[in-house]
Design a protein around this motif. Structure first.
Motif, mmCIF file in Angstrom:
data_model
loop_
_atom_site.group_PDB
_atom_site.id
_atom_site.type_symbol
_atom_site.label_atom_id
_atom_site.label_comp_id
_atom_site.label_asym_id
_atom_site.label_seq_id
_atom_site.Cartn_x
_atom_site.Cartn_y
_atom_site.Cartn_z
ATOM 1 N N GLY A 152 0.840 -1.203 0.000
ATOM 2 C CA GLY A 152 0.000 0.000 0.000
ATOM 3 C C GLY A 152 0.868 1.244 0.000
ATOM 4 O O GLY A 152 2.085 1.160 0.220
ATOM 5 N N GLU A 153 0.206 2.371 -0.218
ATOM 6 C CA GLU A 153 0.961 3.619 -0.315
ATOM 7 C C GLU A 153 1.607 3.982 1.013
ATOM 8 O O GLU A 153 1.218 3.457 2.060
ATOM 9 N N ASN A 154 2.544 4.933 0.949
ATOM 10 C CA ASN A 154 3.170 5.435 2.182
ATOM 11 C C ASN A 154 2.097 5.960 3.129
ATOM 12 O O ASN A 154 1.177 6.661 2.704
ATOM 13 N N GLY A 155 2.226 5.586 4.379
ATOM 14 C CA GLY A 155 1.357 6.159 5.406
ATOM 15 C C GLY A 155 -0.011 5.525 5.521
ATOM 16 O O GLY A 155 -0.853 6.028 6.270
ATOM 17 N N VAL A 156 -0.277 4.404 4.804
ATOM 18 C CA VAL A 156 -1.623 3.806 4.924
ATOM 19 C C VAL A 156 -1.780 2.990 6.212
ATOM 20 O O VAL A 156 -2.890 2.619 6.568
ATOM 21 N N GLY A 157 -0.643 2.716 6.887
ATOM 22 C CA GLY A 157 -0.771 2.041 8.179
ATOM 23 C C GLY A 157 -0.224 0.625 8.208
ATOM 24 O O GLY A 157 -0.550 -0.140 9.120
ATOM 25 N N LYS A 158 0.662 0.281 7.282
ATOM 26 C CA LYS A 158 1.201 -1.090 7.238
ATOM 27 C C LYS A 158 2.039 -1.372 8.499
ATOM 28 O O LYS A 158 1.851 -2.373 9.184
ATOM 29 N N PHE B 75 12.289 -4.412 11.758
ATOM 30 C CA PHE B 75 11.586 -3.161 11.469
ATOM 31 C C PHE B 75 12.416 -2.303 10.522
ATOM 32 O O PHE B 75 13.608 -2.533 10.336
ATOM 33 N N GLN B 76 11.753 -1.284 9.969
ATOM 34 C CA GLN B 76 12.494 -0.363 9.091
ATOM 35 C C GLN B 76 13.628 0.291 9.880
ATOM 36 O O GLN B 76 14.722 0.467 9.372
ATOM 37 N N ASP B 77 13.342 0.655 11.132
ATOM 38 C CA ASP B 77 14.387 1.304 11.942
ATOM 39 C C ASP B 77 14.965 0.284 12.927
ATOM 40 O O ASP B 77 14.961 0.499 14.124
HETATM 41 N N1 LIG Z 1 3.886 7.444 16.751
HETATM 42 C C1 LIG Z 1 2.955 7.971 15.965
HETATM 43 N N2 LIG Z 1 2.099 8.891 16.435
HETATM 44 C C2 LIG Z 1 1.147 9.411 15.662
HETATM 45 N N3 LIG Z 1 0.949 9.069 14.378
HETATM 46 C C3 LIG Z 1 1.773 8.156 13.851
HETATM 47 C C4 LIG Z 1 2.827 7.561 14.603
HETATM 48 N N4 LIG Z 1 3.482 6.685 13.818
HETATM 49 C C5 LIG Z 1 2.863 6.729 12.618
HETATM 50 N N5 LIG Z 1 1.851 7.609 12.641
HETATM 51 C C6 LIG Z 1 0.927 7.932 11.553
HETATM 52 O O1 LIG Z 1 0.270 6.737 11.183
HETATM 53 C C7 LIG Z 1 0.100 6.671 9.799
HETATM 54 C C8 LIG Z 1 0.552 5.311 9.297
HETATM 55 O O2 LIG Z 1 1.940 5.205 9.538
HETATM 56 P P1 LIG Z 1 2.689 3.846 9.187
HETATM 57 O O3 LIG Z 1 4.115 4.008 9.539
HETATM 58 O O4 LIG Z 1 1.952 2.734 9.796
HETATM 59 O O5 LIG Z 1 2.490 3.807 7.610
HETATM 60 P P2 LIG Z 1 3.128 2.821 6.541
HETATM 61 O O6 LIG Z 1 2.011 2.345 5.680
HETATM 62 O O7 LIG Z 1 3.960 1.781 7.188
HETATM 63 O O8 LIG Z 1 4.032 3.855 5.750
HETATM 64 P P3 LIG Z 1 5.379 3.604 4.910
HETATM 65 O O9 LIG Z 1 5.032 2.823 3.701
HETATM 66 O O10 LIG Z 1 5.817 4.969 4.546
HETATM 67 O O11 LIG Z 1 6.353 2.902 5.794
HETATM 68 C C9 LIG Z 1 0.861 7.835 9.184
HETATM 69 O O12 LIG Z 1 -0.081 8.789 8.764
HETATM 70 C C10 LIG Z 1 1.678 8.380 10.322
HETATM 71 O O13 LIG Z 1 1.719 9.774 10.278
#
Ligand SMILES: Nc1ncnc2c1ncn2[C@@H]1O[C@H](COP(=O)(O)OP(=O)(O)OP(=O)(O)O)[C@@H](O)[C@H]1O
Length: 594
Positions: free
Chosen positions: A362-368, A409-411
């Motif tokens: 899924g796209e960046n930031g969708v919550g994976k 994890f990524q980090d």
């Molecule tokens: N500790 C946090 N506190 C508040 N919001 C957060 C926190 N960590 C992540 N988010 C928010 O949650 C949403 C999902 O973040 P997440 O890292 O799960 O996305 P992702 O799909 O893994 O993104 P990516 O592909 O870029 O790694 C994002 O909008 C982010 O801003």
């Protein structure tokens, strides 16, 4: 020690009285001068005792403060490591309070330990003042003793009130202090050093740091100026006290109601009472330290109960070595970060079968990443349920569940430990299994460069230690993958990989699925990757959108369905094949990208 020091002012006053009486007698010829030896020796003993007791009390205070602070820091660490979940670690209030418990701020020690020893010192200072007041009352006047005590204690109460207000203002601005501190770190050292130099940010960082520092301290300075301006109240009270202490015994001596020899001891004792008026360092230690105690109380109230005991080693191993991997089921799962307005995961239903390889895309930031953190038991669901083998994951079971999960994890962490320890840390109880470490390293493609390190597997992986060496980003990622593999080899039955190929070279990325995922036996695998060539062989691919599942199926099924996943896949494949997005299912030309 402090008991002894509390007695000194009253004892000194009495010794001076004794000395004055003996001196008067010897001057008038009623006795020989030898009678003054006794009181002189007593005064010398008192002076020496005061010095020795002061030194011993200082050492004792340091010891007590150290013990109390160490205990407070241990408590904070326990709360931070509380195995229940980790949302608190991403909460700014927790960070502020944890920092407040044990940090020095602007050179002012503000710890619970300082508050404890300050309290101790205050008790004995007050006792010393009351002792001196008793001497004034006994030798001269109850009224003067009362006036002096009342004036001194009123001065103290006023000062205390003002300084407490100042301490509260400081505490309310803890977040700003941490922001200023961050910019101090960026300016002086740390990982930001590269960018600061390359982008020529020195001046900007220093200005930013000054701005943040001033936002923190300006209000504090203004409050402090207010406190200092109000000091004329104190000066007035001090004047009343000092005049009474000096004039009344002198007048009484002139009138003959107080023997001349008693004037000096009364004055010394009166001064002893008066000494309690100014706040003294201990009051600052108490007030500033109490801020830390209150922060500790807030942390305990908010997180103390959620800390469940860490599972006993025996239980963990018994569970981790269960042969069958878990079935993971999410039912209406919702997760919202603390203080965030919107949920990141919103009503997600998902079943991961035992041993399945499931890819999340899924796209960046969708919550994976958020979703896998909830699945791994690092965050508790805001609503809905997470079930493992049909049982809800909560309470003590959460800690046991987490011990069944291996992650990259990524980090991922880069521990400044030996290469062997960096791999074995995922199952430290098997640290001695060097063969297992080597196997995991080989499967992760890390063995070849580890063996070339100066001390092989015993090389410390940091350039900051003598004999240590640092690794490249991709090499570190292989170490992190080896760590997760080692954990799976020792019984963990869920392997979670978040962007595991982000730092890998093209060849390693191409081999990743075949060499690592396909080789994992007896574990369920959750894999996140933006590189769809890495996930296409997964048993099932789940496309997330808006915190929910938008599509799911095998790569083939999703390509035939020809919706979001197929569009993303074609886009990526086209970048490699140069066909401008015309790649079709049968071509599956992402292979060409390898
Ligand atoms: N500790 C946090 N506190 C508040 N919001 C957060 C926190 N960590 C992540 N988010 C928010 O949650 C949403 C999902 O973040 P997440 O890292 O799960 O996305 P992702 O799909 O893994 O993104 P990516 O592909 O870029 O790694 C994002 O909008 C982010 O801003």
């Amino acid at each position: 020690m402090h008991c002894g020091r509390a007695v000194v002012p009253a004892a000194t006053a009495l010794a001076i009285g004794w000395l004055a009486a003996e001196l008067t007698d010897s001057v008038s010829g009623r006795q020989s001068a030898a009678v003054t030896v006794g009181p002189l020796v007593l005064m010398c003993v008192l002076l020496a005792a005061d010095e020795v007791l002061t030194a011993l009390a200082g050492a004792m205070e340091q010891y007590i403060a150290g013990r109390v602070d160490a205990r407070a820091r241990r408590h904070v660490r326990r709360l931070a490591l509380a195995p229940q979940e980790m949302a608190h670690l991403e909460d700014s209030q927790f960070a502020d309070d944890a920092a407040r418990v044990s940090e020095d701020s602007g050179g002012v020690p503000r710890s619970p330990g300082m508050a404890a020893v300050g309290q101790l010192r205050l008790v004995f200072r007050v006792a010393a003042a009351f002792g001196a007041a008793a001497v004034v009352a006994w030798m001269f006047s109850w009224a003067l003793a009362l006036v002096l005590l009342t004036t001194s204690l009123t001065m103290r109460a006023l000062l205390r009130r003002w300084w407490i207000h100042l301490a509260t203002v400081r505490d309310e601005r803890e977040g700003l202090r941490r922001r200023a501190e961050y910019w101090t770190e960026v300016a002086s050292a740390g990982s930001a050093g590269k960018e600061v130099r390359l982008f020529g940010l020195h001046g900007w960082v220093v200005r930013r740091r000054t701005h943040e520092f001033l936002s923190w301290v300006e209000v504090i300075w203004s409050e402090r100026r207010g406190v200092l301006r109000r000091q004329w109240w104190i000066a007035g009270l001090a004047g009343i006290g000092a005049c009474s202490a000096l004039l009344l015994p002198a007048l009484a001596a002139v009138r003959g109601t107080l023997p001349a020899g008693d004037v000096m001891p009364v004055l010394v004792a009166a001064w002893g009472v008066f000494a309690i008026g100014p706040m003294g360092q201990e009051a600052f230690d108490i007030e500033y330290g109490l801020g830390a105690v209150r922060a500790l109380d807030r942390l305990t109230a908010a997180h103390g109960r959620s800390a469940v005991p860490i599972a006993a080693e025996g239980d963990v191993k018994a569970k981790a070595n269960d042969a069958v991997p878990a079935e993971i089921r999410a039912e209406g799962l919702v997760f919202r970060y603390p203080r965030a307005e919107e949920a990141v995961v919103s009503g997600l239903d998902l079943i991961v079968s035992p041993g399945e390889v499931l890819a999340l895309v899924g796209e960046n930031g969708v919550g994976k990443t958020t979703l896998i953190k909830v699945i791994a038991g690092l965050h508790l669901p805001t609503a809905g349920r997470l079930l493992v083998d049909g049982s809800p994951v909560e309470g003590p079971d959460l800690a046991l569940w987490r011990r069944r999960v291996a992650t990259v994890f990524q980090d991922f962490n880069q521990y400044p430990l030996s290469a062997a320890d960096n791999v074995a840390l995922a199952a430290p109880e098997y640290r001695d299994d060097l063969q297992g470490v080597r196997t995991a390293a080989r499967r992760a493609g890390a063995a070849s460069f580890i063996e070339r390190l100066p001390h092989g597997y015993e090389t410390v992986l940091t350039s900051g230690r003598t004999g240590g060496t640092d690794l490249s980003g991709g090499q570190w990622q292989r170490i992190a993958i080896a760590r997760a593999i080692f954990a799976v080899e020792h019984g963990r039955d869920v392997l979670i990989l978040d962007e595991p190929t982000a730092h890998l070279d093209v060849e390693a990325e191409a081999r990743f699925y075949r060499q690592i995922i396909a080789e994992v036996s007896g574990a369920t695998v959750l894999l996140i990757s933006h590189r769809l060539s890495t996930v296409r062989n997964a048993d099932r691919i789940v496309l997330l959108e808006d915190g929910r599942i938008a599509e799911q199926g095998s790569h083939h099924e999703l390509m035939i369905r020809d919706r979001g996943y197929a569009r993303l896949f074609r886009l990526q494949a086209a970048r490699f094949s140069g066909k401008g997005g015309q790649t079709d299912v049968t071509t599956e030309s992402v292979e060409a990208g390898r």
